[in-house]
Design a protein around this motif. Structure first.
Motif, PDB file in Angstrom:
ATOM      1  N   ALA A  70       2.794 -49.407  74.107  1.00  0.00           N
ATOM      2  CA  ALA A  70       2.190 -49.982  72.907  1.00  0.00           C
ATOM      3  C   ALA A  70       3.261 -50.307  71.870  1.00  0.00           C
ATOM      4  CB  ALA A  70       1.152 -49.021  72.338  1.00  0.00           C
ATOM      5  N   ALA A  71       4.238 -49.431  71.744  1.00  0.00           N
ATOM      6  CA  ALA A  71       5.327 -49.668  70.787  1.00  0.00           C
ATOM      7  C   ALA A  71       6.136 -50.895  71.177  1.00  0.00           C
ATOM      8  CB  ALA A  71       6.227 -48.435  70.715  1.00  0.00           C
ATOM      9  N   THR A 112       4.594 -57.628  78.962  1.00  0.00           N
ATOM     10  CA  THR A 112       4.597 -58.028  77.554  1.00  0.00           C
ATOM     11  C   THR A 112       4.428 -59.542  77.486  1.00  0.00           C
ATOM     12  OG1 THR A 112       7.011 -58.259  77.506  1.00  0.00           O
ATOM     13  CG2 THR A 112       6.118 -56.130  76.884  1.00  0.00           C
ATOM     14  N   GLY A 113       3.763 -60.005  76.451  1.00  0.00           N
ATOM     15  CA  GLY A 113       3.493 -61.434  76.316  1.00  0.00           C
ATOM     16  C   GLY A 113       2.006 -61.709  76.416  1.00  0.00           C
ATOM     17  N   ALA A 185      12.502 -50.955  83.062  1.00  0.00           N
ATOM     18  CA  ALA A 185      11.310 -51.009  82.216  1.00  0.00           C
ATOM     19  C   ALA A 185      11.370 -52.176  81.241  1.00  0.00           C
ATOM     20  CB  ALA A 185      11.177 -49.703  81.439  1.00  0.00           C
ATOM     21  N   VAL A 186      10.195 -52.611  80.788  1.00  0.00           N
ATOM     22  CA  VAL A 186      10.164 -53.731  79.837  1.00  0.00           C
ATOM     23  C   VAL A 186      10.762 -53.339  78.491  1.00  0.00           C
ATOM     24  CG1 VAL A 186       8.166 -54.845  80.921  1.00  0.00           C
ATOM     25  CG2 VAL A 186       7.798 -53.139  79.114  1.00  0.00           C
ATOM     26  N   ASP A 187      10.898 -52.030  78.228  1.00  0.00           N
ATOM     27  CA  ASP A 187      11.470 -51.587  76.951  1.00  0.00           C
ATOM     28  C   ASP A 187      12.893 -51.067  77.104  1.00  0.00           C
ATOM     29  OD1 ASP A 187      10.910 -49.262  78.343  1.00  0.00           O
ATOM     30  OD2 ASP A 187      10.168 -48.170  76.602  1.00  0.00           O
ATOM     31  N   TYR A 212       8.091 -50.882  86.733  1.00  0.00           N
ATOM     32  CA  TYR A 212       8.684 -49.606  86.382  1.00  0.00           C
ATOM     33  C   TYR A 212       8.133 -49.101  85.053  1.00  0.00           C
ATOM     34  CZ  TYR A 212      11.804 -50.626  90.205  1.00  0.00           C
ATOM     35  OH  TYR A 212      12.296 -50.907  91.465  1.00  0.00           O
ATOM     36  N   PRO A 213       7.799 -47.809  84.956  1.00  0.00           N
ATOM     37  CA  PRO A 213       7.218 -47.257  83.728  1.00  0.00           C
ATOM     38  C   PRO A 213       8.165 -47.371  82.541  1.00  0.00           C
ATOM     39  CG  PRO A 213       6.968 -45.729  85.569  1.00  0.00           C
ATOM     40  CD  PRO A 213       7.908 -46.805  86.022  1.00  0.00           C
ATOM     41  N   PRO A 214       7.630 -47.358  81.324  1.00  0.00           N
ATOM     42  CA  PRO A 214       8.475 -47.412  80.124  1.00  0.00           C
ATOM     43  C   PRO A 214       9.574 -46.356  80.174  1.00  0.00           C
ATOM     44  CG  PRO A 214       6.180 -47.669  79.514  1.00  0.00           C
ATOM     45  CD  PRO A 214       6.186 -47.347  80.976  1.00  0.00           C
ATOM     46  N   GLY A 215      10.763 -46.773  79.750  1.00  0.00           N
ATOM     47  CA  GLY A 215      11.902 -45.866  79.726  1.00  0.00           C
ATOM     48  C   GLY A 215      12.730 -45.845  80.985  1.00  0.00           C
TER      49      GLY A 215
END
Length: 379
Positions: A70-71, A112-113, A185-187, A212-215
């Motif tokens: 979410a962040a 994202t997007g 990850a996307v972040d 892949y999960p965040p992080g």
């Protein structure tokens, strides 16, 4: 089961096994995601699934993953969602039945997007190539991606330096849809030099995608694993530049194994960055393409009309077939009689005598002392 339970189960399953995790994916298909997640947590699953998940099955970080997503402005897209790209990813299931080991569909995808992933993957083309690209390669990657985007074709790539980045920028320059599929990850903020590009892709109507999960940090094996998604989510893969050993060739090989179209751009024979492309073409594993129309023709055009502005224009394009035959029978430096022109063109003499004055009026022919010749400006 609620939609939230289902989504949380798939988020957990993405975390506890390193993709592609074929045994786990098969277990989920058999038991359903909620029951499969519960059984993995308890260790109540087949030996191969237990082996794939034993190191992480206690990593129940679902709440943390959704908070970090979410962040970052990301959402989890699951096969039960309307936007899931089911049709493109079907190629993975079909290839798996043929024994292709790496053909494993993802359990879910972090995205994202605002663009719906299924919409972005509809009639898309992957444009990939070397990180250590040449100016030649980056130029053509950008130009071809720009041309595809202007024709409404989404451009997928891997956001790496070199060809990938040029492909994304070319599509963005045309205000088209482009999607980056990551091996982290996307972040993760990787590659660091392309964080601004990734943000622009999201801001300008594209998407950034990862299983892949965040992080999750980048790793070499993860880029190879994500290549199957680039190949699967698109109708065809275009390799612009590739060395003898490269990730782009891996993507092309995977696309071929999935039954997708593979294309390659030829380069200078002295360029090490085109060796991979030339080998793909020489071994009949890729179709040589050099224009957007050739790309669209190779992948089946998607019902997209040929761009008339892309075709070279010649003054003689407006001549009818008989007038063109008469024109081509004219010499540039010597006069020819109407009977000679008739013999050369195969047209009846009376037809030639009617066509020649018209060609003169239109600026294609000149009447001389001994007959007719071609006007130099139209040669």
């Amino acid at each position: 089961m609620s939609a939230d339970e289902l989504r949380q189960a798939r988020a957990y399953l993405l975390r506890v096994a390193e993709p592609p995790a074929a045994a786990l994916v098969a277990f989920v298909a058999e038991r359903g995601p909620v029951d499969a997640a519960a059984r993995v947590r308890r260790g109540d699953c087949p030996p191969e699934v237990l082996k794939a998940t034993e190191a992480r099955r206690e990593y129940d970080l679902v709440g943390q993953d959704f908070a970090r997503a979410a962040a970052a402005g990301a959402r989890l897209v699951v096969p039960e969602d309307d936007e899931w790209p089911a049709w493109p990813l079907l190629a993975l299931e079909q290839a798996a039945r043929r024994g292709v080991s790496e053909a494993v569909p993802p359990l879910a995808l972090w995205v994202t997007g605002e663009v719906a992933l299924g919409t972005a993957a509809d009639r898309a083309v992957a444009v990939v190539g070397a990180r250590a690209a040449t100016e030649y390669g980056e130029h053509h990657a950008a130009e071809l991606s720009y041309g595809l985007a202007t024709r409404g074709v989404p451009v997928f790539s891997g956001a790496a330096y070199g060809i990938d980045g040029a492909a994304h920028r070319g599509a963005l320059a045309a205000s088209g849809v482009t999607v980056a599929v990551l091996g982290c990850a996307v972040d993760a903020g990787y590659p660091a030099g392309h964080v601004g590009l990734l943000n622009r892709i999201v801001r300008d109507g594209g998407a950034v995608v990862s299983e892949y999960p965040p992080g999750t940090p980048p790793a070499r094996h993860r880029f190879l694993v994500r290549n199957r998604l680039i190949a699967a989510l698109t109708e065809g893969t275009l390799v612009v530049e590739a060395g003898k050993r490269s990730g782009a060739r891996n993507t092309a090989s995977t696309a071929g194994a999935l039954g997708k179209v593979v294309m390659a751009v030829p380069g200078p024979i002295s360029s090490g960055m085109s060796v991979g492309c030339h080998e793909l073409i020489r071994d009949s594993r890729a179709t040589l393409v050099s224009t957007v129309d050739e790309i669209l023709e190779t992948v089946g055009r998607f019902g997209i009309a040929e761009d008339p502005d892309a075709r070279p224009k010649r003054p003689t394009d407006r001549l009818g077939p008989e007038a063109l035959r008469a024109y081509e029978a004219l010499a540039v430096r010597a006069d020819r009689s109407d009977s000679e022109i008739a013999a050369e063109s195969g047209l009846p003499l009376r037809k030639v005598r009617a066509l020649l004055p018209a060609l003169e009026i239109d600026g294609f022919a000149v009447r001389g002392d001994a007959g007719w010749r071609r006007r130099r400006e139209s040669a």
